[in-house]
Design a protein around this motif. Structure first.
Motif, mmCIF file in Angstrom:
data_model
loop_
_atom_site.group_PDB
_atom_site.id
_atom_site.type_symbol
_atom_site.label_atom_id
_atom_site.label_comp_id
_atom_site.label_asym_id
_atom_site.label_seq_id
_atom_site.Cartn_x
_atom_site.Cartn_y
_atom_site.Cartn_z
ATOM 1 N N CYS A 60 -3.257 11.747 18.641
ATOM 2 C CA CYS A 60 -2.748 10.424 18.275
ATOM 3 C C CYS A 60 -3.887 9.509 17.836
ATOM 4 C CB CYS A 60 -1.998 9.814 19.454
ATOM 5 S SG CYS A 60 -3.044 9.381 20.856
ATOM 6 N N ALA A 61 -3.514 8.383 17.259
ATOM 7 C CA ALA A 61 -4.498 7.424 16.752
ATOM 8 C C ALA A 61 -5.440 6.948 17.854
ATOM 9 C CB ALA A 61 -3.787 6.232 16.109
ATOM 10 N N ILE A 62 -4.922 6.714 19.044
ATOM 11 C CA ILE A 62 -5.765 6.213 20.138
ATOM 12 C C ILE A 62 -6.809 7.251 20.533
ATOM 13 C CG2 ILE A 62 -5.778 5.588 22.595
ATOM 14 C CD1 ILE A 62 -4.817 3.298 20.916
ATOM 15 N N SER A 63 -6.424 8.498 20.703
ATOM 16 C CA SER A 63 -7.391 9.520 21.142
ATOM 17 C C SER A 63 -8.466 9.757 20.086
ATOM 18 C CB SER A 63 -6.695 10.834 21.489
ATOM 19 O OG SER A 63 -6.236 11.507 20.327
ATOM 20 N N GLN A 64 -8.064 9.824 18.836
ATOM 21 C CA GLN A 64 -9.026 10.113 17.781
ATOM 22 C C GLN A 64 -9.925 8.907 17.485
ATOM 23 O OE1 GLN A 64 -9.169 13.497 16.558
ATOM 24 N NE2 GLN A 64 -7.956 13.491 18.434
ATOM 25 N N ALA A 65 -9.362 7.712 17.501
ATOM 26 C CA ALA A 65 -10.176 6.509 17.295
ATOM 27 C C ALA A 65 -11.150 6.321 18.448
ATOM 28 C CB ALA A 65 -9.285 5.279 17.142
ATOM 29 N N SER A 66 -10.706 6.596 19.655
ATOM 30 C CA SER A 66 -11.576 6.483 20.813
ATOM 31 C C SER A 66 -12.750 7.455 20.696
ATOM 32 C CB SER A 66 -10.782 6.745 22.093
ATOM 33 O OG SER A 66 -11.608 6.645 23.230
ATOM 34 N N ALA A 67 -12.491 8.679 20.267
ATOM 35 C CA ALA A 67 -13.563 9.671 20.089
ATOM 36 C C ALA A 67 -14.550 9.208 19.021
ATOM 37 C CB ALA A 67 -12.968 11.025 19.723
ATOM 38 N N SER A 68 -14.029 8.672 17.925
ATOM 39 C CA SER A 68 -14.888 8.180 16.847
ATOM 40 C C SER A 68 -15.754 7.018 17.319
ATOM 41 C CB SER A 68 -14.018 7.745 15.658
ATOM 42 O OG SER A 68 -14.801 7.149 14.655
ATOM 43 N N MET A 69 -15.138 6.051 17.968
ATOM 44 C CA MET A 69 -15.876 4.882 18.454
ATOM 45 C C MET A 69 -16.894 5.287 19.518
ATOM 46 S SD MET A 69 -12.639 2.276 18.528
ATOM 47 C CE MET A 69 -13.494 0.784 18.993
ATOM 48 N N LEU A 70 -16.508 6.190 20.401
ATOM 49 C CA LEU A 70 -17.415 6.633 21.453
ATOM 50 C C LEU A 70 -18.595 7.399 20.864
ATOM 51 C CD1 LEU A 70 -17.893 6.681 24.522
ATOM 52 C CD2 LEU A 70 -16.669 8.865 24.561
ATOM 53 N N SER A 71 -18.353 8.185 19.828
ATOM 54 C CA SER A 71 -19.444 8.946 19.216
ATOM 55 C C SER A 71 -20.514 8.015 18.660
ATOM 56 C CB SER A 71 -18.923 9.878 18.118
ATOM 57 O OG SER A 71 -18.539 9.165 16.963
ATOM 58 N N GLU A 72 -20.120 6.861 18.166
ATOM 59 C CA GLU A 72 -21.088 5.868 17.694
ATOM 60 C C GLU A 72 -21.811 5.208 18.860
ATOM 61 O OE1 GLU A 72 -19.649 4.082 13.498
ATOM 62 O OE2 GLU A 72 -18.625 3.244 15.243
ATOM 63 N N ARG A 73 -21.065 4.912 19.892
ATOM 64 C CA ARG A 73 -21.631 4.191 21.041
ATOM 65 C C ARG A 73 -22.618 5.048 21.842
ATOM 66 N NH1 ARG A 73 -18.166 1.218 25.816
ATOM 67 N NH2 ARG A 73 -19.955 0.411 26.926
ATOM 68 N N LEU A 74 -22.366 6.349 21.930
ATOM 69 C CA LEU A 74 -23.198 7.215 22.758
ATOM 70 C C LEU A 74 -24.589 7.453 22.188
ATOM 71 C CD1 LEU A 74 -20.690 9.963 23.969
ATOM 72 C CD2 LEU A 74 -21.571 7.994 25.241
ATOM 73 N N ALA A 75 -24.735 7.433 20.874
ATOM 74 C CA ALA A 75 -26.050 7.680 20.271
ATOM 75 C C ALA A 75 -27.043 6.637 20.772
ATOM 76 C CB ALA A 75 -25.953 7.644 18.753
#
Length: 141
Positions: A60-75
């Motif tokens: 769903c949009a929430i799971s995929q957007a969360s993964a995308s946003m988190l991938s930016e934040r974790l770096a």
């Protein structure tokens, strides 16, 4: 319903793909919704800092957007900070109210990254992360 930022990350995910020389790779799913996330994480040489993250998956949009946003934040984040993140950190990152039924979707990427780190450092022994009812951080649907 969804804020523009979530739709943007869902339609144009950041760091989507695979890192061949990842320090660790881990996969997780939300069986209730059908979301899946696989994350590749590259750590610094001293293994204290996340250098790069990539993810792939479907859901769903929430799971995929969360993964995308988190991938930016974790770096650039310290591994200890990653391991201490909780549901509130993810909800704050998303910037929208998440219904109790959607929290499992929102935190899947966080749990995959955390469990991947815990497995890598020898603190956890699982094959796949699941957002299930026995997870104290995630309410039942």
């Amino acid at each position: 319903m969804y804020r523009q930022q979530i739709l943007d990350h869902y339609k144009n995910p950041r760091n989507y793909g695979e890192i061949e020389d990842a320090t660790f790779t881990h996969v997780g799913e939300n069986p209730m919704c059908g979301d899946t996330i696989e994350m590749d994480v590259v750590l610094s040489d001293d293994e204290e800092t996340v250098e790069r993250v990539a993810f792939r998956g479907d859901g769903c949009a929430i799971s995929q957007a969360s993964a995308s946003m988190l991938s930016e934040r974790l770096a650039g984040m310290a591994v200890d900070e990653l391991r201490e993140m909780d549901r509130d950190d993810i909800v704050d990152m998303l910037g929208v109210d998440i219904s109790p039924m959607r929290v499992k979707c929102a935190v899947l990427a966080e749990k995959v990254a955390q469990d991947g780190a815990d497995i890598y450092f020898g603190d956890l022994d699982v094959d796949k992360t699941k957002t299930e009812s026995d997870d104290a951080d995630v309410p039942d649907e």
